[in-house]
Design an enzyme around this catalytic site. Structure first.
Site, mmCIF file in Angstrom:
data_model
loop_
_atom_site.group_PDB
_atom_site.id
_atom_site.type_symbol
_atom_site.label_atom_id
_atom_site.label_comp_id
_atom_site.label_asym_id
_atom_site.label_seq_id
_atom_site.Cartn_x
_atom_site.Cartn_y
_atom_site.Cartn_z
ATOM 1 N N CYS A 1 14.157 -0.475 -6.607
ATOM 2 C CA CYS A 1 13.310 -1.484 -5.954
ATOM 3 C C CYS A 1 14.111 -2.773 -5.872
ATOM 4 O O CYS A 1 14.438 -3.376 -6.897
ATOM 5 C CB CYS A 1 12.021 -1.693 -6.736
ATOM 6 N N HIS B 1 14.323 6.161 2.910
ATOM 7 C CA HIS B 1 13.621 5.389 3.932
ATOM 8 C C HIS B 1 13.778 6.020 5.311
ATOM 9 O O HIS B 1 14.832 6.592 5.630
ATOM 10 C CB HIS B 1 14.178 3.968 4.008
ATOM 11 N N GLU C 1 5.128 1.632 1.846
ATOM 12 C CA GLU C 1 5.849 2.169 0.690
ATOM 13 C C GLU C 1 5.155 3.406 0.134
ATOM 14 O O GLU C 1 3.930 3.427 -0.013
ATOM 15 C CB GLU C 1 5.938 1.110 -0.421
ATOM 16 N N CYS D 1 9.547 -5.455 1.247
ATOM 17 C CA CYS D 1 10.207 -4.331 0.579
ATOM 18 C C CYS D 1 11.708 -4.563 0.644
ATOM 19 O O CYS D 1 12.300 -4.553 1.734
ATOM 20 C CB CYS D 1 9.834 -3.008 1.252
ATOM 21 N N GLY E 1 13.621 -1.473 1.736
ATOM 22 C CA GLY E 1 13.286 -1.267 3.142
ATOM 23 C C GLY E 1 14.061 -2.209 4.043
ATOM 24 O O GLY E 1 14.547 -1.824 5.111
#
Length: 263
Positions: free
Chosen positions: A73, A149, A197, A206, A209
């Site tokens: 993350c 992703h 997410e 994100c 992302g």
């Protein structure tokens, strides 16, 4: 047992951080859900658990609000760097590096992975782009930057019903570990981005992302590095060249600390 916690956010993507480097703490899905609940717990998008590491300054484990553990993350990494001063962070998605740059935090994620089995997909398919579609979204780029992703480029960001279509894409059988879904437009050299997410739903920002989308935009000639990625919660600057890790720079905000009784 009473434990201290820290509440932080990166561009509105918020975290409860528990430090278990000196006093171990067992985490299960039920406890994560309890703490992440915004009405009956503390409330967060992700629960972050800090543990000792033999290969880095610390180990970071990330649990989405549904209780599922994920590999990486970006927003949480910036928060952990700000909170602890750690420069190397072990995650399930790879070794990450961070540092303070004035008021901002820069984090270096892993080099992007593009092979089908590194995303991972359930079977071999091209990933650049992926020859699949869902409703009015098709031919996304599949990229793993510590988390898997999909990146869809569209003309109008608001045309995509991401909240409605996101759960079906996330759990499509072609993605055995589920997938994060990004919808982006490129305007004036910058990227506007919305992200669904896995395990958390629509989010204000994100970090991984933003990194995956920037890589896809640079690889496809839509943008050049460094590129700004604009999300509901704020802006990240992403720097990437082929063969290099992805570098992300942005804010990390300390909100408050407290203590809570744990079972």
């Amino acid at each position: 047992m009473r434990r201290q916690f820290h509440k932080m956010h990166g561009l509105g993507n918020d975290f409860v951080i528990l430090d278990a480097r000196e006093q171990p703490l067992a985490i299960d899905e039920s406890l994560v859900r309890q703490l992440a609940d915004r009405k009956h717990g503390i409330g967060c998008d992700q629960l972050i658990l800090l543990e000792p590491s033999k290969s880095a300054d610390l180990r970071m484990r990330i649990f989405n609000e549904d209780g599922g553990e994920v590999q990486s993350c970006g927003n949480a990494t910036r928060c952990v760097v700000k909170l602890t001063g750690a420069e190397t962070i072990e995650t399930a998605g790879g070794l990450l590096h961070g540092r303070s740059e004035g008021d901002a935090i820069e984090v270096a994620l892993i080099e992007p992975r593009l092979a089908w089995d590194a995303i991972p997909l359930a079977y071999p398919l091209p990933t650049d782009p992926l020859p699949m579609g869902w409703e009015n979204l098709d031919r996304p780029y599949a990229i793993n930057v510590g988390n898997p992703h999909l990146v869809f480029f569209v003309d109008d960001l608001e045309d995509a019903d991401l909240e409605g279509i996101g759960p079906g894409i996330e759990t499509d059988p072609v993605f055995p570990e589920r997938i994060n879904v990004n919808v982006a437009t490129v305007e004036g050299g910058a990227i506007r981005l919305r992200t669904f997410e896995r395990g958390a739903g629509l989010t204000r920002a994100c970090g991984t992302g933003a990194c995956a989308t920037a890589v896809a935009a640079i690889r496809s000639g839509r943008a050049t590095s460094p590129v700004e990625v604009l999300m509901t919660g704020g802006t990240l600057t992403i720097n990437w060249s082929p063969g290099e890790p992805v570098r992300m720079r942005g804010d990390a905000t300390y909100v408050f600390e407290g203590s809570i009784e744990l079972p």
